[in-house]
Design an enzyme around this catalytic site. Structure first.
Site, mmCIF file in Angstrom:
data_model
loop_
_atom_site.group_PDB
_atom_site.id
_atom_site.type_symbol
_atom_site.label_atom_id
_atom_site.label_comp_id
_atom_site.label_asym_id
_atom_site.label_seq_id
_atom_site.Cartn_x
_atom_site.Cartn_y
_atom_site.Cartn_z
ATOM 1 N N HIS A 139 0.833 -1.205 0.000
ATOM 2 C CA HIS A 139 0.000 0.000 0.000
ATOM 3 C C HIS A 139 0.865 1.252 0.000
ATOM 4 O O HIS A 139 1.876 1.315 0.708
ATOM 5 C CB HIS A 139 -0.922 -0.003 1.216
ATOM 6 C CG HIS A 139 -1.979 -1.061 1.159
ATOM 7 N ND1 HIS A 139 -3.302 -0.796 0.921
ATOM 8 C CD2 HIS A 139 -1.893 -2.411 1.302
ATOM 9 C CE1 HIS A 139 -3.990 -1.919 0.922
ATOM 10 N NE2 HIS A 139 -3.156 -2.918 1.154
ATOM 11 N N ASN A 212 0.806 -12.368 7.244
ATOM 12 C CA ASN A 212 1.263 -11.409 6.239
ATOM 13 C C ASN A 212 0.902 -9.988 6.644
ATOM 14 O O ASN A 212 -0.244 -9.692 6.991
ATOM 15 C CB ASN A 212 0.643 -11.721 4.872
ATOM 16 C CG ASN A 212 1.149 -13.012 4.275
ATOM 17 O OD1 ASN A 212 0.397 -13.967 4.111
ATOM 18 N ND2 ASN A 212 2.423 -13.079 3.961
ATOM 19 N N ASP A 266 -6.878 -12.627 -2.115
ATOM 20 C CA ASP A 266 -6.174 -11.347 -2.256
ATOM 21 C C ASP A 266 -5.750 -11.164 -3.713
ATOM 22 O O ASP A 266 -4.714 -10.577 -4.009
ATOM 23 C CB ASP A 266 -4.958 -11.292 -1.320
ATOM 24 C CG ASP A 266 -4.497 -9.880 -1.010
ATOM 25 O OD1 ASP A 266 -5.230 -8.926 -1.317
ATOM 26 O OD2 ASP A 266 -3.383 -9.718 -0.475
ATOM 27 N N LEU A 299 5.541 -8.560 -2.142
ATOM 28 C CA LEU A 299 4.346 -9.160 -2.718
ATOM 29 C C LEU A 299 3.213 -8.135 -2.742
ATOM 30 O O LEU A 299 2.969 -7.440 -1.753
ATOM 31 C CB LEU A 299 3.917 -10.383 -1.914
ATOM 32 C CG LEU A 299 4.811 -11.625 -2.025
ATOM 33 C CD1 LEU A 299 4.345 -12.697 -1.045
ATOM 34 C CD2 LEU A 299 4.824 -12.176 -3.442
#
Length: 381
Positions: A139, A212, A266, A299
């Protein structure tokens, strides 16, 4: 007036069915949009299960949720059915509040007028911008926000079903107020175990992608994951794609939180497409070796499909646990007790699988939304 014509019953021809908790021998019959009978004389092979619910879909097959209009979202809903997904939460990653609101508006419009024979949208999942700069994942940190007012305004928008936030950025009253509008999930957090437990007590219901993008478990601070594992009502979502979480850690989750795991993908705009460079939200990502990555190797979501994640999870957790994690548990988290189950009288949202757990047919509201004999399955990773 023409006489009413009742829909004809249809047998699925499977050897087994999964009711949301257990596998049973026998075939399934549907009549119209309802399961009419179960446990009938079995077919030769295969199984039927409640349709799968993906709580985190950032994009799919060329559609990027953040920037998608209604037409693109409808196309995405149609394509998702090929992977056994009968319902999903389109997920809006970190953006300006204005862009987030616009994306939610498009999602809500599709929720209110669903595309026929396509995956249902149950609302938007806001993954950001209320995340920790210490664990942003992919993000964009300049767009992260800590405003309680902005959080409550966005979570109150029509069509928002879930939000991921870092609980250390907000007080309990704000979390409780947000949880009154939607499911609150802890994620992208540097919160301590103590703060995370407080957030669960204040109304948070889940942990986003366990293992994660959150503070890890440490000897004297178990962090958000430890708090979720030891909070009896917290659901832990997990990306079981064979990349995001080691097999040993999948086993830890199953042993520590049985009945509280929900599979998510995701997945992103690049899912089902060839390796190459893509725009994901306002990010540039490269897909190679079954990974979607930023230029520094971080990732950026996944390129997995939920049928792939079910197969990975079934090999580690067992078939019943994996099927429940893709159907009943996410349905219950959302309060959609009409979904995620298969029994006489239930909605005919179903996925039919062969004995290798590959999708043969996806049925939504009693209609075939996708069938293997009619179309080729999109590329799966």
């Amino acid at each position: 007036m023409s006489p009413r014509v009742d829909p004809l019953p249809r047998r699925l021809g499977v050897a087994r069915y999964f009711d949301g908790t257990r596998l049973h021998p026998g075939d399934v019959e549907i009549t119209g949009n309802t399961v009419s009978r179960v446990g009938l004389p079995p077919g030769p092979d295969g199984l039927a299960a409640p349709g799968w619910i993906d709580l985190q879909v950032n994009g799919f097959a060329g559609v990027d949720v953040l920037h998608a209009g209604e037409a693109e979202l409808r196309a995405m809903a149609t394509r998702l059915a090929a992977t056994g997904v009968t319902a999903a939460l389109p997920t809006v990653i970190t953006a300006t509040c204005a862009d987030t609101a616009a994306a939610v508006g498009a999602i809500d419009a599709v929720c209110r007028a669903p595309e026929p024979n396509a995956s249902r949208f149950l609302g938007a999942h806001l993954e950001g911008p209320f995340l920790s700069s210490a664990f942003p994942g992919a993000h964009p940190t300049p767009l992260l926000r800590t405003s309680s007012t902005a959080l409550l305004e966005l979570t109150a928008l029509p069509g928002v079903a879930m939000t991921t936030l870092a609980p250390e950025l907000f007080d309990d009253a704000t979390i409780t107020a947000a949880a009154a509008s939607c499911v609150v999930s802890i994620g992208h957090s540097d919160g301590t175990a103590t703060r995370s437990r407080e957030a669960f007590a204040a109304g948070a219901g889940a942990l986003t992608h366990a293992f994660n993008a959150h503070r890890p478990i440490r000897s004297r601070d178990a962090g958000p994951l430890g708090a979720a594992l030891t909070s009896p009502h917290a659901v832990l979502t997990v990306i079981a794609d064979g990349i995001h979480v080691a097999t040993e850690n999948l086993t830890v989750l199953h042993r520590a939180a049985p009945g509280r795991l929900a599979l998510i993908t995701d997945c992103t705009v690049a899912t089902g497409l060839p390796n190459g460079d893509y725009s994901f939200g306002d990010l540039s990502v490269t897909v190679a070796d079954d990974r979607a990555m930023l230029s520094d190797g971080t990732l950026a979501g996944s390129v997995a499909t939920l049928d792939h994640c079910v197969r990975v999870a079934a090999a580690t957790w067992g078939l019943e646990v994996a099927l429940a994690a893709a159907s009943r548990i996410p349905a219950e988290l959302l309060g959609r007790y009409d979904l995620g189950q298969l029994g006489a009288g239930s909605i005919a949202d179903l996925v039919c699988l062969d004995d290798d757990l590959r999708v043969v047919e996806t049925i939504i509201d009693g209609n075939t939304a996708w069938a293997r004999h009619k179309e080729k399955l999109p590329a799966c990773r």
